[in-house]
Structures are given as structure tokens and as C-alpha cells.
Motif scaffolding. Structure first.
Motif, short mmCIF file in Angstrom:
data_model
loop_
_atom_site.label_atom_id
_atom_site.label_comp_id
_atom_site.label_asym_id
_atom_site.label_seq_id
_atom_site.Cartn_x
_atom_site.Cartn_y
_atom_site.Cartn_z
N ASP A 1 38.73 -12.70 15.81
CA ASP A 1 38.66 -11.81 16.96
C ASP A 1 37.28 -11.15 16.99
O ASP A 1 36.93 -10.39 16.09
N PHE A 2 36.49 -11.49 18.01
CA PHE A 2 35.21 -10.83 18.24
C PHE A 2 35.42 -9.78 19.33
O PHE A 2 35.88 -10.10 20.43
N THR A 3 35.10 -8.53 19.02
CA THR A 3 35.29 -7.45 19.97
C THR A 3 33.93 -6.92 20.43
O THR A 3 33.11 -6.51 19.60
N LEU A 4 33.72 -6.96 21.74
CA LEU A 4 32.50 -6.41 22.33
C LEU A 4 32.80 -4.99 22.82
O LEU A 4 33.81 -4.76 23.49
N GLU A 5 31.92 -4.09 22.49
CA GLU A 5 32.09 -2.70 22.90
C GLU A 5 30.97 -2.34 23.88
O GLU A 5 29.79 -2.48 23.57
N ILE B 1 21.71 -13.24 17.82
CA ILE B 1 21.25 -12.92 19.17
C ILE B 1 22.29 -12.09 19.90
O ILE B 1 21.97 -11.11 20.58
N CYS B 2 23.57 -12.48 19.77
CA CYS B 2 24.64 -11.70 20.40
C CYS B 2 24.61 -10.26 19.93
O CYS B 2 24.76 -9.32 20.72
N HIS B 3 24.44 -10.08 18.62
CA HIS B 3 24.39 -8.73 18.05
C HIS B 3 23.22 -7.94 18.64
O HIS B 3 23.35 -6.77 19.01
N GLY B 4 22.06 -8.60 18.72
CA GLY B 4 20.88 -7.92 19.26
C GLY B 4 21.03 -7.56 20.73
O GLY B 4 20.63 -6.48 21.16
N ARG C 1 28.93 -11.83 7.03
CA ARG C 1 27.57 -12.33 7.18
C ARG C 1 27.29 -13.00 8.52
O ARG C 1 26.16 -13.44 8.75
N VAL C 2 28.28 -13.09 9.40
CA VAL C 2 28.12 -13.92 10.60
C VAL C 2 26.99 -13.44 11.52
O VAL C 2 26.46 -14.24 12.29
N PHE C 3 26.63 -12.17 11.45
CA PHE C 3 25.57 -11.67 12.34
C PHE C 3 24.19 -11.70 11.68
O PHE C 3 23.21 -11.24 12.26
N ILE D 1 29.06 -5.23 18.72
CA ILE D 1 29.95 -6.38 18.54
C ILE D 1 30.42 -6.38 17.10
O ILE D 1 29.66 -6.08 16.18
N ARG D 2 31.68 -6.66 16.90
CA ARG D 2 32.23 -6.74 15.55
C ARG D 2 33.24 -7.88 15.49
O ARG D 2 33.72 -8.35 16.53
N VAL D 3 33.56 -8.31 14.28
CA VAL D 3 34.46 -9.45 14.12
C VAL D 3 35.48 -9.13 13.04
O VAL D 3 35.20 -8.39 12.09
N ALA D 4 36.67 -9.67 13.20
CA ALA D 4 37.72 -9.53 12.20
C ALA D 4 38.65 -10.72 12.30
O ALA D 4 38.80 -11.32 13.37
#
Length: 231
Positions: free
Chosen positions: A201-205, A179-182, A158-160, A191-194
Motif C-alpha cells: 500500500d503506497f499512500t500519497l498525502e 522521483i515519486c518521493h521528490g 529502502r524503496v525510496f 508518500i509512504r509505503v506499508a
């Protein structure tokens, strides 16, 4: 509501107590000013959240975006005793985006990581940036990893979401990660998180910028990583 009630309280204190009510009125007015600043922050977040057009996209260097974000968030990280490690390989291709917006995303992740690590013992607070080229070759991945212990699984999903926050009342708007997601989506990325061992770990693609010459790609995919740097 908080500002309106605060102003009324300050006025009542001055009218009822005269000069003796000044200390109480001053304290209340400082609260009003703090609430006004919070309102401004929320409005600023809403304005950014409401913008879907990222504007003209350029070619930016991942290393430059990380360096800029670390400079902007550096004082807060140092005050919290957070060690920053950067593992950015030489030769990564430029990515598609706007430098200011990418730095905004990274600063937000830096500050969230700091908050997550505050309960960790001194010497165990590390923020790690690790970049690499995706196996398919047409994307660059940037991981932002902390040692804050991770998040509950129900929170990870739910973080996004807009307005979702686990921070105490008054300390978060619930819009930062939305906002980061947008921003990432508007710039052709994601952006995804695990949860990983010891933290999140937040990974930006990022999409690779079009200016990269095809002939240069083969020599960059296996570029060695530089040694981690610390600030």
C-alpha cells in the motif's frame, strides 16, 4: 560500454563475413539501439530527479489525477490482466500540486504494481485507488494498493532510496520511487509505503489547496464514498 562493444561487433561481422554477416550485424545493431533507448530513459530520470523546484502549484482534483494515470497506464494494466478499482469519494477538496507530475507519480505506482502482480494467478490481480480526507481535515490521502503479496521488510525501508531496485539487471533504474518521493515533497505532500494483507500500500498525502473555502470543509469530511468503478 554496451553500445561501443556492440558497434564494434557489428562492424567486425560485416568486415569479416561481408553480406553473410548482415543478419548477425543487424541483431547486434538492434541491441545497440535498445541500449541507447535505455540510456535515454536513465538520463530522463536523472533530469527529473535533479529538479527540486516543482514550479507553480495549482488546485487539482484527485479524481482527475487518478483518471489520467489510469488512461496512461491502461494498456499495460489490461495486457497484464489487472483489474482497476477506484473508490474516490464525491466532495473531496482540491489538493495542492501539478497535475502532470501527480499523474507521473501515479503511473509509476501503477506500473510497479503491475510488475509485482505478474506472478499472481489470473483473476487475483487488482489495483485499488482509495481516497479520503485525513482525520485532521487539512490533508487528503490517496492509497494505491496492489495484490502482489507485499515486499520483504528490509526492502520496505529502502524503496525510496535513489538507485535502489529489486528488479533484474537491465529492467530498472532504481530512480522511479525516488522521483515519486521528490515530487510529493516538492509539492507539500508526502508518500509512504506499508505492507497490507495480500499486497503493498503506497499512500500519497496531499495538502489541501488554498482555494477551498473554509465554509465548505464541514460538509466534505464525512462525504460518502462512491461505489468502486472498474476498467
Amino acid at each position: 560500454t554496451a553500445m561501443s562493444l556492440g558497434a564494434d561487433t557489428a562492424a567486425d561481422a560485416l568486415e569479416a563475413e561481408g553480406t553473410r554477416g548482415i543478419p548477425e550485424a543487424l541483431e547486434t545493431l538492434r541491441t545497440v539501439a535498445g541500449q541507447a533507448a535505455r540510456a535515454q530513459t536513465i538520463i530522463d530520470h536523472l533530469r527529473v530527479f535533479g529538479r527540486r523546484d516543482a514550479g507553480p502549484l495549482g488546485a487539482i482534483e484527485v479524481r482527475s489525477a487518478v483518471d489520467g494515470a489510469v488512461v496512461r497506464a491502461g494498456a499495460a494494466l489490461r495486457a497484464a490482466g489487472v483489474e482497476v478499482v477506484r473508490n474516490i469519494p464525491d466532495g473531496l477538496p482540491p489538493v495542492q500540486g501539478q497535475l502532470v507530475l501527480i499523474e507521473q507519480v501515479l503511473v509509476n505506482l501503477c506500473l510497479n504494481a503491475r510488475d509485482a502482480m505478474l506472478k499472481r494467478p489470473e483473476g487475483q490481480r487488482r489495483l485499488i485507488f482509495a481516497a479520503r480526507r485525513a482525520p485532521a481535515g487539512d490533508r487528503v490521502l490517496l492509497a494505491v494498493r496492489d495484490t502482489g503479496g507485499g515486499m520483504p521488510e528490509d526492502v520496505v525501508g529502502r524503496v525510496f532510496e535513489p538507485f535502489f531496485t529489486t528488479k533484474p539487471v537491465g529492467q530498472g533504474t532504481g530512480l522511479g520511487l525516488a522521483i515519486c518521493h521528490g515530487i510529493m515533497a516538492a509539492q507539500g505532500g508526502a508518500i509512504r509505503v506499508a505492507n497490507v494483507e495480500g499486497g503493498a500500500d503506497f499512500t500519497l498525502e496531499f495538502a489541501i489547496a488554498e482555494r477551498e473555502a473554509p465554509a465548505s470543509e464541514s460538509g466534505l469530511r464525512d462525504a460518502p464514498a462512491q461505489e468502486a468503478t472498474h476498467v
